[in-house]
Write a protein that holds these residues in place. Structure first.
Motif, PDB file in Angstrom:
ATOM      1  N   PHE A  11      31.871 -15.414 -58.180  1.00 17.42           N
ATOM      2  CA  PHE A  11      32.660 -16.233 -59.109  1.00 17.42           C
ATOM      3  C   PHE A  11      32.175 -16.045 -60.551  1.00 17.42           C
ATOM      4  CE2 PHE A  11      33.676 -18.875 -55.338  1.00 17.42           C
ATOM      5  CZ  PHE A  11      35.057 -18.842 -55.456  1.00 17.42           C
ATOM      6  N   VAL A  12      30.867 -16.060 -60.746  1.00 15.94           N
ATOM      7  CA  VAL A  12      30.313 -15.916 -62.096  1.00 15.94           C
ATOM      8  C   VAL A  12      30.714 -14.570 -62.693  1.00 15.94           C
ATOM      9  CG1 VAL A  12      28.151 -15.668 -63.390  1.00 15.94           C
ATOM     10  CG2 VAL A  12      28.385 -17.480 -61.697  1.00 15.94           C
ATOM     11  N   CYS A  13      30.596 -13.497 -61.928  1.00 16.42           N
ATOM     12  CA  CYS A  13      30.968 -12.164 -62.426  1.00 16.42           C
ATOM     13  C   CYS A  13      32.460 -12.089 -62.742  1.00 16.42           C
ATOM     14  CB  CYS A  13      30.593 -11.092 -61.411  1.00 16.42           C
ATOM     15  SG  CYS A  13      28.825 -10.907 -61.191  1.00 16.42           S
ATOM     16  N   PHE A  14      33.277 -12.676 -61.883  1.00 12.93           N
ATOM     17  CA  PHE A  14      34.721 -12.655 -62.106  1.00 12.93           C
ATOM     18  C   PHE A  14      35.090 -13.382 -63.392  1.00 12.93           C
ATOM     19  CE2 PHE A  14      38.783 -14.962 -61.507  1.00 12.93           C
ATOM     20  CZ  PHE A  14      39.634 -13.877 -61.588  1.00 12.93           C
ATOM     21  N   PHE A  15      34.569 -14.590 -63.575  1.00 11.78           N
ATOM     22  CA  PHE A  15      34.908 -15.351 -64.776  1.00 11.78           C
ATOM     23  C   PHE A  15      34.298 -14.739 -66.033  1.00 11.78           C
ATOM     24  CE2 PHE A  15      35.985 -18.826 -61.797  1.00 11.78           C
ATOM     25  CZ  PHE A  15      37.284 -19.016 -62.230  1.00 11.78           C
ATOM     26  N   THR A  16      33.126 -14.135 -65.932  1.00  8.72           N
ATOM     27  CA  THR A  16      32.540 -13.445 -67.082  1.00  8.72           C
ATOM     28  C   THR A  16      33.438 -12.298 -67.514  1.00  8.72           C
ATOM     29  OG1 THR A  16      30.312 -14.026 -66.361  1.00  8.72           O
ATOM     30  CG2 THR A  16      30.515 -12.191 -67.913  1.00  8.72           C
ATOM     31  N   TYR A  17      33.887 -11.502 -66.569  1.00  7.85           N
ATOM     32  CA  TYR A  17      34.801 -10.406 -66.891  1.00  7.85           C
ATOM     33  C   TYR A  17      36.100 -10.944 -67.481  1.00  7.85           C
ATOM     34  CZ  TYR A  17      38.237  -6.727 -66.294  1.00  7.85           C
ATOM     35  OH  TYR A  17      39.242  -5.838 -66.522  1.00  7.85           O
ATOM     36  N   PHE A  18      36.669 -11.940 -66.831  1.00 11.58           N
ATOM     37  CA  PHE A  18      37.960 -12.490 -67.252  1.00 11.58           C
ATOM     38  C   PHE A  18      37.896 -13.005 -68.694  1.00 11.58           C
ATOM     39  CE2 PHE A  18      40.798 -16.165 -67.704  1.00 11.58           C
ATOM     40  CZ  PHE A  18      42.017 -15.565 -67.452  1.00 11.58           C
ATOM     41  N   PHE A  19      36.900 -13.836 -68.981  1.00 13.74           N
ATOM     42  CA  PHE A  19      36.833 -14.431 -70.313  1.00 13.74           C
ATOM     43  C   PHE A  19      36.370 -13.438 -71.377  1.00 13.74           C
ATOM     44  CE2 PHE A  19      36.779 -18.468 -67.875  1.00 13.74           C
ATOM     45  CZ  PHE A  19      37.940 -18.991 -68.425  1.00 13.74           C
ATOM     46  N   SER A  20      35.561 -12.444 -71.008  1.00  8.97           N
ATOM     47  CA  SER A  20      35.168 -11.438 -72.000  1.00  8.97           C
ATOM     48  C   SER A  20      36.373 -10.596 -72.416  1.00  8.97           C
ATOM     49  CB  SER A  20      34.038 -10.558 -71.479  1.00  8.97           C
ATOM     50  OG  SER A  20      34.475  -9.767 -70.400  1.00  8.97           O
ATOM     51  N   VAL A  21      37.219 -10.217 -71.469  1.00  9.50           N
ATOM     52  CA  VAL A  21      38.435  -9.477 -71.807  1.00  9.50           C
ATOM     53  C   VAL A  21      39.392 -10.361 -72.603  1.00  9.50           C
ATOM     54  CG1 VAL A  21      40.489  -8.359 -70.852  1.00  9.50           C
ATOM     55  CG2 VAL A  21      38.257  -7.873 -69.875  1.00  9.50           C
ATOM     56  N   LEU A  22      39.489 -11.614 -72.206  1.00 14.66           N
ATOM     57  CA  LEU A  22      40.367 -12.554 -72.907  1.00 14.66           C
ATOM     58  C   LEU A  22      39.931 -12.732 -74.363  1.00 14.66           C
ATOM     59  CD1 LEU A  22      42.786 -14.488 -72.452  1.00 14.66           C
ATOM     60  CD2 LEU A  22      41.114 -16.258 -71.916  1.00 14.66           C
ATOM     61  N   LEU A  23      38.636 -12.840 -74.599  1.00 15.79           N
ATOM     62  CA  LEU A  23      38.137 -13.005 -75.967  1.00 15.79           C
ATOM     63  C   LEU A  23      38.274 -11.721 -76.797  1.00 15.79           C
ATOM     64  CD1 LEU A  23      34.950 -15.161 -75.353  1.00 15.79           C
ATOM     65  CD2 LEU A  23      37.053 -15.864 -76.490  1.00 15.79           C
TER      66      LEU A  23
ATOM     67  N   GLY B 149      42.477 -10.902 -76.540  1.00 14.55           N
ATOM     68  CA  GLY B 149      43.404 -11.997 -76.738  1.00 14.55           C
ATOM     69  C   GLY B 149      44.441 -12.112 -75.639  1.00 14.55           C
ATOM     70  N   ARG B 150      44.344 -11.243 -74.652  1.00 13.52           N
ATOM     71  CA  ARG B 150      45.273 -11.271 -73.516  1.00 13.52           C
ATOM     72  C   ARG B 150      44.489 -11.406 -72.219  1.00 13.52           C
ATOM     73  NH1 ARG B 150      49.188  -6.744 -72.689  1.00 13.52           N
ATOM     74  NH2 ARG B 150      47.277  -5.905 -71.852  1.00 13.52           N
ATOM     75  N   SER B 151      45.116 -12.000 -71.249  1.00 14.79           N
ATOM     76  CA  SER B 151      44.507 -12.110 -69.930  1.00 14.79           C
ATOM     77  C   SER B 151      44.590 -10.758 -69.226  1.00 14.79           C
ATOM     78  CB  SER B 151      45.245 -13.163 -69.105  1.00 14.79           C
ATOM     79  OG  SER B 151      44.772 -13.164 -67.783  1.00 14.79           O
ATOM     80  N   PRO B 152      43.511 -10.325 -68.563  1.00 12.63           N
ATOM     81  CA  PRO B 152      43.559  -9.045 -67.847  1.00 12.63           C
ATOM     82  C   PRO B 152      44.398  -9.116 -66.568  1.00 12.63           C
ATOM     83  CG  PRO B 152      41.428 -10.081 -67.524  1.00 12.63           C
ATOM     84  CD  PRO B 152      42.191 -10.934 -68.505  1.00 12.63           C
ATOM     85  N   PHE B 153      44.757 -10.311 -66.144  1.00 15.98           N
ATOM     86  CA  PHE B 153      45.513 -10.497 -64.905  1.00 15.98           C
ATOM     87  C   PHE B 153      46.737 -11.367 -65.174  1.00 15.98           C
ATOM     88  CE2 PHE B 153      40.941 -10.581 -63.768  1.00 15.98           C
ATOM     89  CZ  PHE B 153      40.867  -9.363 -63.121  1.00 15.98           C
ATOM     90  N   THR B 154      47.747 -11.189 -64.362  1.00 19.17           N
ATOM     91  CA  THR B 154      48.868 -12.127 -64.391  1.00 19.17           C
ATOM     92  C   THR B 154      48.409 -13.407 -63.708  1.00 19.17           C
ATOM     93  OG1 THR B 154      49.754 -11.433 -62.247  1.00 19.17           O
ATOM     94  CG2 THR B 154      50.532 -10.217 -64.204  1.00 19.17           C
ATOM     95  N   LYS B 155      49.190 -14.460 -63.827  1.00 17.43           N
ATOM     96  CA  LYS B 155      48.816 -15.726 -63.185  1.00 17.43           C
ATOM     97  C   LYS B 155      48.739 -15.576 -61.672  1.00 17.43           C
ATOM     98  CE  LYS B 155      50.572 -18.715 -66.779  1.00 17.43           C
ATOM     99  NZ  LYS B 155      51.509 -19.761 -67.165  1.00 17.43           N
ATOM    100  N   LEU B 156      49.638 -14.789 -61.095  1.00 18.07           N
ATOM    101  CA  LEU B 156      49.617 -14.571 -59.648  1.00 18.07           C
ATOM    102  C   LEU B 156      48.370 -13.788 -59.235  1.00 18.07           C
ATOM    103  CD1 LEU B 156      50.973 -14.763 -56.885  1.00 18.07           C
ATOM    104  CD2 LEU B 156      52.185 -12.645 -57.424  1.00 18.07           C
TER     105      LEU B 156
END
Length: 95
Positions: free
Chosen positions: A22-34, A37-44
């Motif tokens: 979970f920590v690795c997933f959210f770190t990747y997700f929020f680092s790409v988001l920051l 400025g876009r989410s690396p994944f769709t909501k689905l």
């Protein structure tokens, strides 16, 4: 260090691996988001990945406890393959 302490430490380490996913997933997700400025994944996709990681974490916890502790293994499965004690299902009893 006693054998019981080593087994408990190993079980805690293996159980925590699910949380680190979970920590690795959210770190990747929020680092790409920051950065972009876009989410690396769709909501689905985000929902499916999060659910998959949650399932892995929940399944891993139970199997680590069964694999690591002979008393838990004995109570769940009814025997302990690696046990050398004198209880039901032990190696000494079957010899």
């Amino acid at each position: 260090m006693t054998r019981g302490v080593m087994r408990t430490t190993l079980a805690a380490f293996l159980i925590s691996i699910g949380s680190w996913l979970f920590v690795c997933f959210f770190t990747y997700f929020f680092s790409v988001l920051l950065r972009t400025g876009r989410s690396p994944f769709t909501k689905l996709q985000f929902s499916l990945i999060f659910r998959l990681l949650n399932v892995i974490n929940n399944v891993l916890t139970a199997w680590v406890l069964i694999a690591t502790f002979s008393k838990v293994r004995r109570s769940v499965l009814g025997y302990s393959v690696l046990s050398t004690g004198s209880g039901p299902g032990s190696v000494r009893e079957s010899q």
